[in-house]
Write a protein that holds these residues in place. Structure first.
Motif, PDB file in Angstrom:
ATOM      1  N   VAL A  97      27.868  30.157  42.109  1.00 21.23           N
ATOM      2  CA  VAL A  97      26.939  28.954  42.359  1.00 21.23           C
ATOM      3  C   VAL A  97      27.819  27.935  42.663  1.00 21.23           C
ATOM      4  O   VAL A  97      27.466  27.223  43.732  1.00 21.23           O
ATOM      5  N   GLU A 101      28.026  25.722  46.283  1.00 24.96           N
ATOM      6  CA  GLU A 101      27.746  24.313  46.328  1.00 24.96           C
ATOM      7  C   GLU A 101      28.881  23.589  47.185  1.00 24.96           C
ATOM      8  O   GLU A 101      28.461  22.581  48.098  1.00 24.96           O
ATOM      9  N   ASN A 174      30.231  22.724  37.429  1.00 28.94           N
ATOM     10  CA  ASN A 174      29.001  23.058  37.002  1.00 28.94           C
ATOM     11  C   ASN A 174      28.629  22.031  35.540  1.00 28.94           C
ATOM     12  O   ASN A 174      29.779  21.703  34.879  1.00 28.94           O
ATOM     13  N   LYS A 177      22.515  21.442  31.447  1.00 29.79           N
ATOM     14  CA  LYS A 177      21.553  21.088  31.796  1.00 29.79           C
ATOM     15  C   LYS A 177      20.396  21.352  30.644  1.00 29.79           C
ATOM     16  O   LYS A 177      20.538  22.600  30.318  1.00 29.79           O
ATOM     17  N   ALA A 180      18.057  24.653  30.851  1.00 30.24           N
ATOM     18  CA  ALA A 180      18.758  25.554  31.711  1.00 30.24           C
ATOM     19  C   ALA A 180      20.177  25.408  31.166  1.00 30.24           C
ATOM     20  O   ALA A 180      20.713  24.910  30.524  1.00 30.24           O
ATOM     21  N   TYR A 182      23.077  25.547  33.259  1.00 29.62           N
ATOM     22  CA  TYR A 182      23.974  24.563  33.869  1.00 29.62           C
ATOM     23  C   TYR A 182      23.229  24.429  35.492  1.00 29.62           C
ATOM     24  O   TYR A 182      22.575  24.952  35.698  1.00 29.62           O
ATOM     25  N   GLU A 183      23.654  23.250  35.864  1.00 35.56           N
ATOM     26  CA  GLU A 183      23.557  22.986  37.445  1.00 35.56           C
ATOM     27  C   GLU A 183      24.893  22.622  38.035  1.00 35.56           C
ATOM     28  O   GLU A 183      25.700  21.846  37.769  1.00 35.56           O
ATOM     29  N   VAL A 185      27.079  20.457  40.609  1.00 41.83           N
ATOM     30  CA  VAL A 185      26.994  18.948  40.892  1.00 41.83           C
ATOM     31  C   VAL A 185      28.202  18.590  41.665  1.00 41.83           C
ATOM     32  O   VAL A 185      29.266  19.331  41.631  1.00 41.83           O
ATOM     33  N   SER A 243      29.782  24.340  30.347  1.00 43.26           N
ATOM     34  CA  SER A 243      28.773  25.094  31.212  1.00 43.26           C
ATOM     35  C   SER A 243      29.282  26.775  31.010  1.00 43.26           C
ATOM     36  O   SER A 243      28.377  27.571  31.090  1.00 43.26           O
ATOM     37  N   SER A 247      27.165  29.843  29.539  1.00 42.94           N
ATOM     38  CA  SER A 247      26.861  30.950  30.398  1.00 42.94           C
ATOM     39  C   SER A 247      27.384  32.182  29.528  1.00 42.94           C
ATOM     40  O   SER A 247      26.746  33.112  29.469  1.00 42.94           O
TER      41      SER A 247
END
Length: 294
Positions: A97, A101, A174, A177, A180, A182-183, A185, A243, A247
């Motif tokens: 991920v 990004e 990451n 969030k 969720a 993580y996201e 950034v 994060s 996970s």
């Protein structure tokens, strides 16, 4: 039949041992999450102090001396990026991920690129693309190890960009969030453009008495800018580690659930086979008794 029962018993014992390992890893991941999230919260006050100090310096400094100078003719712009990933597995798509990004964001930025990876897994992910990797760092395992890592990154960045002061610096990581895991950034740390300066200079001071900068305001601002970079890197690393462990915790929870279901299935099969074996032995006893009666 006895061999089947023996195999089932060994499978149950193996699944039980594996479940204990998974639950230990769950506890470790949960503990690590608390550690890194606490460091991010503790860093917020110091980050606020640095930004307030920068706002005072920006009000007092000469704006002309802060403006970015244009590049000489024929000199290509340079782009540097730090990508935070993981050294260990059991994190799902964590590295993929953040790798996607970073590649997607840097594809639209012109100039010669230099990418540093933090983590062997994300380094391998970036190596599979056309990214221009120039180095890598190991992921710290504790909060105390984050500060030395950030120092190494900044020293390496300054060494590589010594003759290119206008190099852009991006950070990809990451972030935990709510709702969720993580996201991904990204943040551009350098250069400090007009928008960044205006936002910091317009920050309200918490009291009615505005402080003054003693001595050379530009020199003070350079020192505070270094602290701003350090804080930003430290936060990015800590959020990435939180994060990563979130996970891993989710993966261990799924594994624990799967092992629990497997144990139920194996235990049920074991009891059925054992009962069938007992029934067969009883049938043999009854058959023998009836034969003797005849």
């Amino acid at each position: 039949m006895s061999q089947t029962i023996g195999n089932l018993k060994r499978q149950i014992e193996g699944a039980t041992d594996l479940q204990s390992v998974v639950r230990t890893m769950k506890a470790m991941a949960a503990s690590e999450i608390v550690q890194f999230e606490s460091s991010v919260r503790a860093l917020a006050d110091y980050s606020r102090t640095v930004e307030l100090a920068l706002s005072v310096c920006l009000r007092a400094a000469d704006v002309k001396n802060l403006q970015q100078k244009p590049l000489p003719v024929g000199v290509q712009p340079r782009v540097a990026a730090i990508v935070f990933g993981s050294d260990q597995g059991l994190v799902g798509q964590f590295n993929t991920v953040i790798c996607d990004e970073a590649i997607g964001a840097l594809s639209s930025v012109p100039g010669e690129q230099m990418i540093w990876s933090v983590g062997e897994r994300v380094h391998a992910c970036l190596a599979d693309t056309d990214s221009q990797l120039v180095g890598g760092f190991h992921v710290p395992s504790t909060v105390k190890a984050i500060a030395p890592l950030v120092g190494e990154i900044l020293i390496e960045y300054e060494r590589q960009t010594e003759n290119h002061p206008a190099t852009q610096l991006f950070v990809f990581h990451n972030r935990p969030k709510a709702g969720a895991l993580y996201e991904p950034v990204s943040q551009r740390l350098l250069p400090l453009d007009e928008t960044w300066r205006r936002q910091r200079s317009e920050m309200p001071w918490p009291t009615k008495n505005l402080p003054q900068v003693l001595g050379n305001d530009l020199q003070t601002m350079r020192k505070l800018t270094g602290e701003y970079l350090f804080v930003s890197m430290f936060r990015a690393c800590a959020e990435s580690l939180a994060s990563e462990n979130a996970s891993r915790l989710a993966a261990m929870q799924r594994a624990d659930k799967n092992i629990e279901e497997l144990l139920e299935t194996l235990t049920s099969s074991f009891h059925r086979q054992r009962q069938a074996n007992i029934d067969e032995e009883l049938f043999d006893v009854v058959s023998g008794f009836e034969a003797l009666q005849r």
